[in-house]
Enzyme design. Sequence first.
Site, PDB file in Angstrom:
ATOM      1  N   SER A 140      14.939  18.511 -17.926  1.00 58.71           N
ATOM      2  CA  SER A 140      13.812  19.412 -18.134  1.00 58.71           C
ATOM      3  C   SER A 140      14.339  20.634 -18.847  1.00 58.71           C
ATOM      4  O   SER A 140      15.441  21.096 -18.579  1.00 58.71           O
ATOM      5  CB  SER A 140      13.218  19.826 -16.782  1.00 58.71           C
ATOM      6  OG  SER A 140      12.576  21.082 -16.884  1.00 58.71           O
ATOM      7  N   HIS A 191       0.840  -1.203   0.000  1.00 58.99           N
ATOM      8  CA  HIS A 191       0.000   0.000   0.000  1.00 58.99           C
ATOM      9  C   HIS A 191       0.874   1.252   0.000  1.00 58.99           C
ATOM     10  O   HIS A 191       0.470   2.291   0.513  1.00 58.99           O
ATOM     11  CB  HIS A 191      -0.937   0.068   1.217  1.00 58.99           C
ATOM     12  CG  HIS A 191      -1.838  -1.095   1.381  1.00 58.99           C
ATOM     13  ND1 HIS A 191      -3.141  -1.084   0.960  1.00 58.99           N
ATOM     14  CD2 HIS A 191      -1.633  -2.317   1.933  1.00 58.99           C
ATOM     15  CE1 HIS A 191      -3.710  -2.249   1.261  1.00 58.99           C
ATOM     16  NE2 HIS A 191      -2.818  -3.017   1.846  1.00 58.99           N
TER      17      HIS A 191
END
Lengths: 471, 471, 471, 471
Positions: free
Chosen positions: D277, D147
């Site tokens: 980027s 989880h």
Amino acid sequence: MTTPNLLAERYASDEMKSIWSPENLVRTERDFWLAVLKAQKAAGLSVSESSISAYENQIDQIDLESIRHRELVTKHDVKARIEEFNALAGQQLIHLGLTSRDVTENVEQILIRESCQLVAKKSVALLARWAEFGMRYSKFPVVARTHNVPAQVTTLGKRFATWGEELLYAYLRMQDVMASYPLRGVTGAVGTGNDLEAVLGSKSNKYQTFQGEIRDHLHTDKFMSSTGQIYPRSLDFFVVSTLSLVAAAPSSFATTIRLLAGDGLVSEGFGQGQVGSSAMPHKMNARSCERINGLNVVLKGFLSMFTSLTGSQWYEGDVSCSVVRRIALPNSFYAIDGLLDTTIRVSDDLSIYEEAFSAELASELPLLASGQIMAAAVKAGVGREDAHWIIGEQARNLLAARREGEPFSLAHALAKEARLGLSESAISEIIETTGDTLGQSVDQVAEVVEAVAALIALNPSWAKYRPGKSV
Amino acid sequence: MTTPNLLAERYASDEMKSIWSPENLVRTERDFWLAVLKAQKAAGLSVSESSISAYENQIDQIDLESIRHRELVTKHDVKARIEEFNALAGQQLIHLGLTSRDVTENVEQILIRESCQLVAKKSVALLARWAEFGMRYSKFPVVARTHNVPAQVTTLGKRFATWGEELLYAYLRMQDVMASYPLRGVTGAVGTGNDLEAVLGSKSNKYQTFQGEIRDHLHTDKFMSSTGQIYPRSLDFFVVSTLSLVAAAPSSFATTIRLLAGDGLVSEGFGQGQVGSSAMPHKMNARSCERINGLNVVLKGFLSMFTSLTGSQWYEGDVSCSVVRRIALPNSFYAIDGLLDTTIRVSDDLSIYEEAFSAELASELPLLASGQIMAAAVKAGVGREDAHWIIGEQARNLLAARREGEPFSLAHALAKEARLGLSESAISEIIETTGDTLGQSVDQVAEVVEAVAALIALNPSWAKYRPGKSV
Amino acid sequence: MTTPNLLAERYASDEMKSIWSPENLVRTERDFWLAVLKAQKAAGLSVSESSISAYENQIDQIDLESIRHRELVTKHDVKARIEEFNALAGQQLIHLGLTSRDVTENVEQILIRESCQLVAKKSVALLARWAEFGMRYSKFPVVARTHNVPAQVTTLGKRFATWGEELLYAYLRMQDVMASYPLRGVTGAVGTGNDLEAVLGSKSNKYQTFQGEIRDHLHTDKFMSSTGQIYPRSLDFFVVSTLSLVAAAPSSFATTIRLLAGDGLVSEGFGQGQVGSSAMPHKMNARSCERINGLNVVLKGFLSMFTSLTGSQWYEGDVSCSVVRRIALPNSFYAIDGLLDTTIRVSDDLSIYEEAFSAELASELPLLASGQIMAAAVKAGVGREDAHWIIGEQARNLLAARREGEPFSLAHALAKEARLGLSESAISEIIETTGDTLGQSVDQVAEVVEAVAALIALNPSWAKYRPGKSV
Amino acid sequence: MTTPNLLAERYASDEMKSIWSPENLVRTERDFWLAVLKAQKAAGLSVSESSISAYENQIDQIDLESIRHRELVTKHDVKARIEEFNALAGQQLIHLGLTSRDVTENVEQILIRESCQLVAKKSVALLARWAEFGMRYSKFPVVARTHNVPAQVTTLGKRFATWGEELLYAYLRMQDVMASYPLRGVTGAVGTGNDLEAVLGSKSNKYQTFQGEIRDHLHTDKFMSSTGQIYPRSLDFFVVSTLSLVAAAPSSFATTIRLLAGDGLVSEGFGQGQVGSSAMPHKMNARSCERINGLNVVLKGFLSMFTSLTGSQWYEGDVSCSVVRRIALPNSFYAIDGLLDTTIRVSDDLSIYEEAFSAELASELPLLASGQIMAAAVKAGVGREDAHWIIGEQARNLLAARREGEPFSLAHALAKEARLGLSESAISEIIETTGDTLGQSVDQVAEVVEAVAALIALNPSWAKYRPGKSV
């Protein structure tokens, strides 16, 4: 009030529904917990026989409503079922050294295996029907259609053999998948087996003793060597892909039956008291075949849910798959189950109108002979592509004349094409004998029938399965 | 024993379940039959009031088991329900001039409209929650991540505004779809209206009178002008596509909450008595967010069933879509309903750990400033791409040092790069003030919040909707 | 050697291919960079006219191979294209204050808008064809089929009107979607607009001035208020869903044409020199209609890629969507483009064999009259369901007789059923006039035709579009 | 200008592109035609050696543009290629007794087999990498997450073993599928073999002689016994399903690498000159892993096209599948090819930051020990569920304190819980030794590594495969 699962209620068999019923899930899970408890005892954990009995006595006391209330508090379904079983037994011994997925994964895999076995049985039952049709109509010539347009001669038996071979291939792939199907096994919260070691102690071979017992309970020695909390969801995807493979031939069968019914050549059966349309009393629809095609779409939809799950696991396991599998696993099996049962019913009730088939064949023979005529022209020395062109042109003239309701003799027209070098009587003879040009189809059918027979010999009772009555 | 629909039972609200319950379907259908009968009377058909009353008195006598037994004979669900209603009323007056699809199509469309209305309400309820978070955290700076890697500064409020705007867009598209949603209407077996003319007579404006009454009963004047037996299944596809559009923002929200929970920055809420894991007592899982993502997958699976139906209609309508729609229509709505309710619950219970967010921001500031530093260098006369390269190299040195646990000052390192022309103090100042570089985000959030507020103003009660308790 | 895109090469139009060509993408992107640069200048950034000219002069110098080599180093496609454009211009001024997504998102959205416009044009062109068929065959009675079985009478014009209305609905939804279509706009790396403020300075209204200029360049004032790095991918999903909606009616049209061609009632056209089969010279296949259905499947496959992307965004944007959109965006448009062009071609070349249609109608009339006969019996006082049963039984006897090639008169058989109370001549008259029972179909067709005409009036040239030649 | 296939151009290897290149398709087809011609000669057909040579001399004269022009006339791709080859050779001898599908089906199946072989090779190459990581980190403890939340201890090696086993399972399934893969063979227009008999004569064993030669050319003796014009499309579906199975483990690997990269624990590699980027110089994105996940989505989209084709065959074969397979077959292989190559590259360039992993483990140890502490309490006589509850409550206190930056000792807090019966020192010892609780993970890894080693031993060169450079 319970919202019914319409897919199960309307289309699935009692056998399949009972495998995936909430009660059976609880019972299978409790069996599994007790198998673990006994295996732990065998591996040296101190557990009294009376404690085990205390659980065993409660296995069938299944109160889904009580479990649901517990889950409303815990927000954890397995924890709710642990508490319920413990409360019934007055013990807190189950689930020691386990994580929820130790239980749910293996239990689901047990149900998957049972369901696949049921699908296998019904596949054989259907293959048996189709093999019988194959034999019965092995030499019965009918118009073969490609692009939905009359093409050549085939036999009706060959159609069944072709569907049969596609289903047979799927059946064998499902056998492959099941033969390789690995269970996750009992390895704890992140799959290392450490939780169990914490309970059993890591010394000597206690862990191995425990696993041996579990192996016996699960009736397999195929387990994943290394998983995280969950087994890879690609395994579910592959099982349901294989169900979709099984659905393909029945669905292509249903598609063709619907087409044939539209031309009045077959009927899927029409029971005493049945109604085709509430508005048009004369209707006899291929509604069961439409249902088969619809269930194929439904199954593909559930498959797409499994497709979404593959390759998206976070770390040792996230549980965004939980709701998906809870819905899609049983429903996939309900869909294939209803699809197979419906196809068996249609096969059992199918009416084949032989005169109608033969009348269609007779009227299409000149066109169906076009390839034969071309072959004859080539033998007589004409270039293949030249012959192709000449014959094609006259065949189009025949079609045009037919639409106008005018007479047209292909043999006569082609005989006038000097370049072809074929007399009218030669062409007429080709046309007349085209209904006999079955090629190798009789042998082809025999091959498939033989393969099916070999399969039936392994499970004779499966072939005799008959689905119950249905809406 | 009834097989429960687990999707409905576990995740859908009572409101949604009651819309699609078998009982409500029967009741809505009977209402529709009576509306038709009365409209026929209004158009001149001789029907006695007592006959109408005989039916009206039986509307709520719904015996699903009896209907099922009738269907086992007729193999036709509508015919079975006609017979049941007739038997109860002792009349044979309903369904005159109708085909089954006159009834089922319109009834399903009524249920679809009601369900969409419910989805609209819950969308607004969720938008209200997110707008509130947007305002509350409008100026609260946090690390923005692209490619999962720290990128720049954003505000937590802007995240909610972004999810909110995506949901708002979907909500408006659903309003578009519903505003244009045409019903099939009552036009008989192949859509020509001939069956009704046969009953009413084709003279004068009886047909139009009848249609006017039906229009009133259905509360709309949007009807298809020309259909075959069925309305085009692309209509269903588009409605469920729009549900999938509605599901997108909640599901992206859930994905990000799951990521944040993994870093200890938020918790989706943890109730009294709740358990995270049966094996690991410490676990607090984002299990409801996983459920949201799972329900999104489930909805997409049902959407794929509708996708399969578009563009495959034979002539005036085949019914291979029947089983598909019977399964996929209610289940699509159960899925979106459960998804929205779960997202509202998570939003209501969400814990946001502000200190943890701020600690993360503080530690990432030097990297987040890299674009600002580049802009300063460009202003100082450096080529953009040159500055990009120099800063990038030192930032990678910083990351390498961090992983080894070694100290590294980006300002110091960059100040030594003569080509950049920036002093250490200038760079430090840029870094320190980077936490304030919120750009236009406060205004952006305000725009979205305002749009949501305008929507709530139209339906104030919708914003207050709270889902019931859930497993 | 370039691997060709077979979908584009074989099926898409030059117009659509040129929108998505790599060259056009580079050119549109450079236009956009220059628009940004000029807007920055307008907002006060010091940029010389000569610098702008230096870029402008290079806009059409597109060397894809050079860009590719740069990308092999940078592993970043936008960075490679920046460097290329800068190198050509001898400047480093573009892309200031921008992130890659500022460029790529808006550029893609420009191409999406243009492509949708092209789809709109072709939809109108197709509607024009179908409206014409609708009018021409408005009163031409043919056998309507449901469940692929003869049902009642309809008109051939009504079939075209029905397809037309489905397409019209889709067209209008696409107009809705485009009217609401928001661009992402220029808001920097995480959508706050901060990067631009860093370049322009945050004082006064420089940011707003800049945005005003961009708005003009993009010819819209619909922008998202708040995004992360990317616009929500549900937007792409909804656009492509709408393309799938547009594809539905053409695909249902193609399915029915394939069915009709199998019965010799229509032909999709067969050109000079065309060949139906390499083996069977007589074949005239509905191969273009099969292509339409196939392209519908292809489009759905690309739609499923977009479906996968909705609701799975991490934080301000991950880029797992990058490759998906790069593939699926142009290909979705190629698929719908080829599908529409092919459908227009089939509509232009369609041969309708009226005699064959009328012959089929004549032979089916007794069955098609069954509902009319039932209505007459009900009027004569028989219970609806009783009449249904009696007529149904005799209709099945007729079908059985037909299959055996035996004579059978439905009128005669029903006249002998005393309970029906109808004479043989009365029944015969009903049967004879059943070909005239067109109901409201003429008016229904007129309604659709009128709506299409209104649409054409808005864009008269669109209706005249003719696709080029195709393989 | 050719529209490039971006999926192939950007992501697929030269090997895979050359298999599916238009040139290779033409060449493979010509080889096949000549094999048929020679087999016909062997079976007694009179064909001169010089005619065969006339064709053989032209095999490599591939002029796609000329073929395209022929197809514009014939509207039939195979007919166009027959005419081209005939024109080159000055003969009309090929394709005698064949239908188009005799050629295209077998040729496509040849390419499918070759492509699968390439996928198998790359799977082994990837398994080799992962096995090496498995061994290297077999005993390196890291935080396991379920989880997305810290759960227990696992080893980094076990993660690779888990991915490896999932891929190994897929690899073996692909071997199953290929081992059972039947070719359609040469059986004419509707699969009866009649066309060949017409050419060869049906007497004696000429048909069998011919088939034996074809079998040799195709290097297999697995053929369908009975097909219509085409082999069942479920076969394609199953092959591509298996590709999707192969993609699952690489995609789950990429998902987890992306998560780990976000926490600074790994980097997928960053080349000289690479840029993360265009806006933020500091970015080092897991862009290749995002690409892997994206290619997984792309592959699933193509799979969904094949899913649409199963179970929808009309009669002996419609060709609505033609365009679908033309697009989806090569693209499915391009997608899996790019996915595997990218995963191998990431595996080769992967940086693992051991100190960062160990620092995370140290900080999470108290929580990871919660199950161990519970086990100790149970051994000390506490009820399992009671212990679960007490420990859970204090663990939540620890998490709350951590978020506030406050000190909290779990051992201290739990020691104060008298019901647990554990001393602070006992608990502390459990916590301290939790990093060693590797359970069976070392053995588990060894099992998987061994299985991979056995596989590599069969094809040692495969393991050494290195993909070329990529954008």
